[in-house]
Design an enzyme around this catalytic site. Structure first.
Site, PDB file in Angstrom:
ATOM      1  N   SER A   2      -3.012   5.699  10.583  1.00  0.00           N
ATOM      2  CA  SER A   2      -2.008   6.584   9.989  1.00  0.00           C
ATOM      3  C   SER A   2      -0.703   6.504  10.776  1.00  0.00           C
ATOM      4  O   SER A   2      -0.720   6.361  11.996  1.00  0.00           O
ATOM      5  CB  SER A   2      -2.516   8.024   9.986  1.00  0.00           C
ATOM      6  OG  SER A   2      -1.486   8.921   9.616  1.00  0.00           O
ATOM      7  N   GLU A   6      -9.130  -2.474   2.382  1.00  0.00           N
ATOM      8  CA  GLU A   6      -8.580  -1.859   3.584  1.00  0.00           C
ATOM      9  C   GLU A   6      -9.601  -1.947   4.724  1.00  0.00           C
ATOM     10  O   GLU A   6     -10.537  -1.149   4.804  1.00  0.00           O
ATOM     11  CB  GLU A   6      -8.217  -0.401   3.300  1.00  0.00           C
ATOM     12  CG  GLU A   6      -7.266  -0.245   2.108  1.00  0.00           C
ATOM     13  CD  GLU A   6      -6.935   1.201   1.808  1.00  0.00           C
ATOM     14  OE1 GLU A   6      -6.515   1.913   2.748  1.00  0.00           O
ATOM     15  OE2 GLU A   6      -7.098   1.625   0.650  1.00  0.00           O
ATOM     16  N   HIS A  35       0.811  -1.219   0.000  1.00  0.00           N
ATOM     17  CA  HIS A  35       0.000   0.000   0.000  1.00  0.00           C
ATOM     18  C   HIS A  35       0.837   1.259   0.000  1.00  0.00           C
ATOM     19  O   HIS A  35       0.372   2.326   0.437  1.00  0.00           O
ATOM     20  CB  HIS A  35      -0.985   0.018   1.168  1.00  0.00           C
ATOM     21  CG  HIS A  35      -2.180   0.902   0.919  1.00  0.00           C
ATOM     22  ND1 HIS A  35      -2.771   1.039  -0.324  1.00  0.00           N
ATOM     23  CD2 HIS A  35      -2.898   1.720   1.755  1.00  0.00           C
ATOM     24  CE1 HIS A  35      -3.791   1.859  -0.239  1.00  0.00           C
ATOM     25  NE2 HIS A  35      -3.890   2.303   1.009  1.00  0.00           N
TER      26      HIS A  35
END
Length: 695
Positions: A297, A454, A137
């Site tokens: 993140s 995801e 990714h």
């Protein structure tokens, strides 16, 4: 601001996030010692590892991830690799293949072409049920390898050189693993990685039941799982690590192709194990693979603000000796191999929620908040996250250009206001896949759940627990269940039903509607049951996905003949290096260049640069860095009338041995022979020699 200066700021101000991956990647000098005694050591499997380049074109191709058509390749920071691992039974033909590739995600087109090539080489040995293809990714790899129309918009179509590089790289990595099978053993370990991620949609996470959230100490999964491979003599072959974090340490102003934080971890681990080898070389293969990273993140402190002038260098940090999970992996994985796979029409799955309620998935559609982007890469115009109502202005434009969503699709996706009803858009080809892979591969007590998108943190937790319970209920207790993300076909995000109601970016990108996760849980439970009860042969294969006859449909400009300035030739130096440098300085040289695409389309594994050190005793130059090295940069600048320049930087690391060095540039220029025929001709350029001195 120039693209080169922006590219200098491609690291987020992550603090520990990137360093945590590095910490786990670094290896202590005390290598794990396994006592070797032929009467005691029993190899449980045949093991093979392989690594191959899958970089593709590094110039003029849109980068895949942030969906920004202006973010096109302008050079190279690190090469991209496909890393393949094969586990085979000693007594029969059963085997499992896991591939982690440094790409945004695996597309259905890539999957189908890889399987076709494997079948032509190996017959039925490697199939859709026992081959898992996973993307790391990275958001900094070339795009253009999709067959569904939505992905053509920001990737400028289907770009055959990009697709070919990925397909051929994956197949080659499997070939290498296949050719180097050894008797060996597997060990598993797990541990917690702190200060490495944040949940970028915490308000969505809070929509999940409090009773469920109370079972976990964090709103992200902090556990890393590693699978270690050694041969029967104790020689280390490789590792696979699964950890949930987005590879977006590089921001959307970056134009250098690279593998981001997960690839950097692989790079460091392989450099440590393959002592004295250049990046991309050596027998040890380390894959840091994706997991349920949907809402996770790495940018715990936010990005650098470019206009403040803060340095883009990583802060120097003293870390404890890393590699503990790998070195201390002692729980051995044993048992039979099995794999289960189905193709499923995800736009029409009936899901039994309980004894009285049945729901269905929807035709694919994207919501308004999809266009808003995330904190890691914001969208455009006036779109915002959390939109549960449409906008008459954008609705009108959509209806005129693309068609109005049907009432059935609108009702199915509520409360999502539909921006693109992709499941009802078919020109020139369908915009989103209906047919999706679901797959589980079991290696003894390890179950690898290959998911086609995801999954958010809580979605991944629910799926893992459901699969584990299914194994437990059928006599396969104590299974280690890991999620391998972005596998086989890309279907965007999968949120929980509760998170879906908040309609942030991840929910708006859950394309099969609010019950997508429930459908996947039902499907994967079926696969787990089939493996646990040894009834895989009874599974229906499902409807096969289409392979569209697309060709090379692209808006990327055609390659034209390369040209040089007057009285110059390709590889001539335009701006020389200095005569002397010290560690932590940057050696920089600019050459008369050519379009790097000419090299990518005429060589399977081309190296654009080398840093060489002079050895007096042999009066020769030896390569110490290449274009896969983290401290080199390759910038391409397009000029007018076929002219271009190449600037190469070497960020000289601390500890570099003093001596005489030079930088070499290797390229190809395109020369037209006639209106219809052209050739690519190799050339080289070399900087002047320069000295690196001690401080």
């Amino acid at each position: 601001m120039s693209s080169r200066f922006q590219a200098c700021h491609f690291f987020k101000k992550a603090g520990l996030p990137l360093l945590s991956l590095i910490l786990l990647a670094r290896v202590s000098n005390n290598l794990l010692f396994i006592p070797i005694d032929s009467s005691e050591v029993i190899a449980n499997y045949l093991l093979g590892v392989g690594r191959a380049d899958c970089t593709g074109p590094v110039a003029e191709i849109p980068l895949m991830g942030y969906a920004n058509p202006d973010q096109v390749g302008g050079g190279l920071l690190t090469r991209l690799y496909s890393r393949a691992f094969i586990v085979a039974d000693l007594v029969d033909s059963r085997r499992v293949v896991f591939v982690s590739a440094d790409i945004g995600m695996v597309s259905q087109r890539v999957r189908l072409e890889v399987l076709k090539k494997l079948k032509s080489k190996y017959g039925n040995l490697y199939r859709q049920d026992n081959v898992i293809l996973s993307g790391t990714h990275t958001h900094s790899g070339p795009g253009g390898y999709f067959q569904y129309t939505l992905f053509w918009i920001t990737s400028k179509g289907l770009i055959r050189p990009s697709l070919n590089a990925i397909v051929n790289g994956i197949v080659k990595s499997i070939d290498i693993a296949h050719q180097n099978m050894k008797r060996g053993r597997l060990f598993i370990n797990r541990g917690t990685v702190e200060n490495s991620q944040i949940n970028r949609s915490p308000f969505s996470y809070l929509e999940n039941p409090a009773s469920e959230r109370s079972r976990y100490s964090s709103n992200t999964d902090k556990e890393m799982v590693i699978l270690k491979m050694v041969d029967r003599n104790g020689e280390e072959l490789g590792l696979i690590s699964w950890f949930a974090v987005h590879p977006v340490s590089m921001n959307n102003t970056n134009h250098l192709v690279n593998s981001d934080n997960m690839g950097y971890a692989s790079y460091l681990f392989e450099q440590e194990k393959n002592k004295g080898m250049l990046p991309g070389e050596g027998s040890f293969v380390a894959a840091f693979a994706s997991s349920n990273l949907g809402d996770v993140s790495p940018n715990t402190k936010g990005p650098f603000c470019i206009n403040t002038g803060e340095s883009c260098n990583n802060p120097q940090s003293t870390c404890p000796v890393g590699g503990e999970l790998y070195e201390k992996a002692s729980q051995e994985v044993k048992g039979p191999l099995s794999s289960a796979h189905q193709w499923v029409n995800m736009s029409d799955v009936s899901v039994e929620l309980n004894a009285t309620h049945t729901v269905k998935t929807c035709k694919p559609a994207l919501g308004y908040s999809f266009a808003a982007g995330t904190i890691d890469g914001v969208g455009a115009f006036n779109f915002t996250q959390g939109s549960v109502e449409g906008d008459p202005f954008w609705d009108g434009i959509r209806d005129q250009l693309l068609g109005e969503p049907s009432n059935e699709t609108k009702a199915c996706h509520k409360p999502k206001p539909i921006l693109f009803s992709t499941g009802e858009m078919t020109r020139p080809h369908p915009w989103h896949p209906d047919i999706v892979d679901v797959q589980i591969a079991a290696i003894g007590s390890l179950a690898i759940v290959a998911v086609p998108g995801e999954f958010t943190t809580m979605s991944g937790r629910r799926l893992r627990e459901a699969v584990k319970r299914e194994f437990d209920s059928h006599g396969a207790a104590r299974m280690d269940v890991v999620i391998a993300g972005l596998c086989n076909v890309y279907t965007h995000y999968i949120t929980t039903y509760e998170e879906y109601q908040a309609q942030r970016y991840e929910a708006a990108s859950t394309i099969y509607g609010p019950h997508t996760l429930s459908a996947y849980i039902q499907l994967y439970r079926g696969l787990a049951k089939a493996i646990a009860t040894d009834t895989v042969q009874d599974l229906t294969h499902g409807p096969e996905p289409p392979l569209f006859n697309v060709g090379n449909l692209t808006l990327v400009p055609a390659l034209t003949a390369d040209r040089t300035p007057a009285n110059k030739t390709f590889g001539d130096v335009l701006q020389e290096v200095r005569q002397q440098y010290q560690a932590r300085e940057v050696a920089e040289v600019t050459f008369v260049g050519a379009n790097p695409r000419s090299s990518a389309e005429n060589a399977t594994e081309h190296n654009f640069l080398m840093v060489e050190r002079y050895t007096r005793t042999s009066d020769s130059w030896h390569v110490v860095r290449n274009d896969a090295s983290w401290d080199t940069r390759f910038y391409w600048t397009k000029g007018l009338f076929g002219r271009s320049n190449v600037t190469i930087e070497w960020h000289i690391p601390p500890g570099t041995e003093p001596g005489i060095y030079r930088i070499r540039y290797l390229g190809h220029y395109k020369k037209k022979l006639s209106i219809t025929h052209s050739v690519s001709i190799p050339f080289e350029g070399t900087s002047s020699a320069f000295e690196i001195t001690t401080l």
